[in-house]
Design an enzyme around this catalytic site. Sequence first.
Site: not given
Ligand code: ADP
Ligand code: MG
Length: 402
Positions: A40, A205, A355, A379
């Site tokens: 970033r 999430k 992110g 988001g």
């Molecule tokens: P992004 O930032 O790309 O939008 P998110 O913030 O929604 O993604 O999610 C990222 C997190 O999801 C990571 O820290 C990862 O460890 C977690 N994650 C992925 N799969 C699982 C799982 N099966 N159980 C718990 N956490 C998970």
């Molecule tokens: Mg994230």
Amino acid sequence: MARSLDDLLAEGVAGRRVLVRTDLNVPLDKQTRAITDDGRIRASLPTLQALRDAGARVVVAAHLGRPKGAPDPQYSLAPVAERLAELLGTPVPLAGDVAGEDARAKAGALGDGDVLLLENVRFEAAETSKDDAERGELADRLAALADVYVDDAFGAVHRRHASVFDVAQRLPHVAGRLVAAELEVLTRLTTDPERPYVVVLGGSKVSDKLAVIEALLPKVDRLLVGGGMCFTFLAAQGHGVGRSLLEADQVDTCRRLLAEAGDRIVLPLDVVVAPEFSADVETAIVPAEEIPDDRMGLDVGPRTVEAFGRELADARTVFWNGPMGVFELAPYQAGTRGVAEAVAAVDGLSVVGGGDSAAAVRQLGLDEAAYGHISTGGGASLEYLEGRELPGLTVLEDGGEG
Ligand code: ADP
Ligand code: MG
């Protein structure tokens, strides 16, 4: 029509103080506070460099993490100032406050082409306040630091925050290069995307992402669901998910979405399970519908990677958001790696948003250039794809003579 950064540069910014809201919300190592991924910061450089080259006096505002509305050394932007200075090749002093005495003094002392970083804007509770007057008071102080406002914080444009929304109402404003580039790509995803159009969603999430699933379902040919969010869908199909991440209050919504989607939503076939959230435990691969009660799913399995790979192979447009597993821990990286490779191989437009997803691409050593676009905003890009109004963009839409 919104004015662009080029309009501003053409108008001339030499000697003018320009407040730039950037997204410098980088992941830090929990122990050492070292930056683990500076993507970033690097994404903020084109706008900052263009302004410096044009002789602007640049005041940068940014947030880091989620401090509780008060100064907290753990969330200081100090490590970011240091890295930004290295990348820009110029000193970047850090103000001791957001928009207080020290910020005013340091902003006033800037020479042409100099850069100042304000301390974490979320050290002020007003930044994220729901109260217009509270945010307005902070926005007044931020606006007083500069003559012009540039919003380049794509990752924050979905927030009605003082440094994103209110300050733009107080100064002439334009979108920065990063915001412009992100919007161009997202527009291609929403305006007549080439088909097949496949969306891959993962991450943790579910509740955050259900709205985007709802909005995208009518538009996509396939929606592949992995990561922590897949377990709420598996539960909606009636399967036990053991101790995996589960949002029980979203199960009904997931059931309805599955019914609406028919075979367009594709869930994992197999899952990597472990007794606890740790890298140092014995793992196993089990069918997705047979997760033992005392195990948690921390990655998608190899059959899933293969199946998702097949769906992605002939796709012409792909949007991927959210890691397939806990990629931060070595035993649970393979799913994210496999899907990341399949997305990289897409012959068409491939966009990575989020992110953590972007960090995963870099951390796993994948070639960033293999993707059409790696978005800095998770988001924000999801809300854009949902078709929601993004306050930080709406506020830039008028001529900005304000
Ligand atoms: P992004 O930032 O790309 O939008 P998110 O913030 O929604 O993604 O999610 C990222 C997190 O999801 C990571 O820290 C990862 O460890 C977690 N994650 C992925 N799969 C699982 C799982 N099966 N159980 C718990 N956490 C998970
Ligand atoms: Mg994230």
